[in-house]
Design a protein around this motif. Structure first.
Motif: not given
Length: 97
Positions: A33-41, A81-85
């Motif tokens: 439903g959006t035109n961008q990815t989670v990182c904003g691209v 998306m919640g990956a652990r650092r």
């Protein structure tokens, strides 16, 4: 807060022997439903292919079923998306006292 249900947008696609279209190349997490990815691209400007039938967890090279041709995962999307650092690629064998 991380999106719970994200699909995949990728830089390339391929068709497996069963005729299933799957992501390839660089993959991003994409909320439907959006035109961008989670990182904003922006998907349209970056010319990414949308894979609404592929979940983000299925496109991970380590554990995903649709990740045969995935070469790279966007680090910003993985963090979003919640990956652990704190998972370290090294292990301490002989710690000092």
């Amino acid at each position: 807060m991380a999106p719970k249900d994200a699909a995949v947008a990728a830089s390339d696609s391929w068709v497996d022997p069963d005729g299933f279209r799957a992501p390839a190349g660089l993959v991003h997490a994409w909320v439907r439903g959006t035109n961008q990815t989670v990182c904003g691209v922006q998907i349209s400007r970056a010319r990414l292919y949308r894979f609404s039938h592929v979940q983000w967890v299925d496109a991970q090279p380590a554990t995903g079923r649709d990740a045969d041709e995935v070469r790279e995962v966007c680090r910003k999307c993985a963090a979003g998306m919640g990956a652990r650092r704190d998972t370290k690629p090294w292990r301490r064998d002989n710690p000092r006292p």
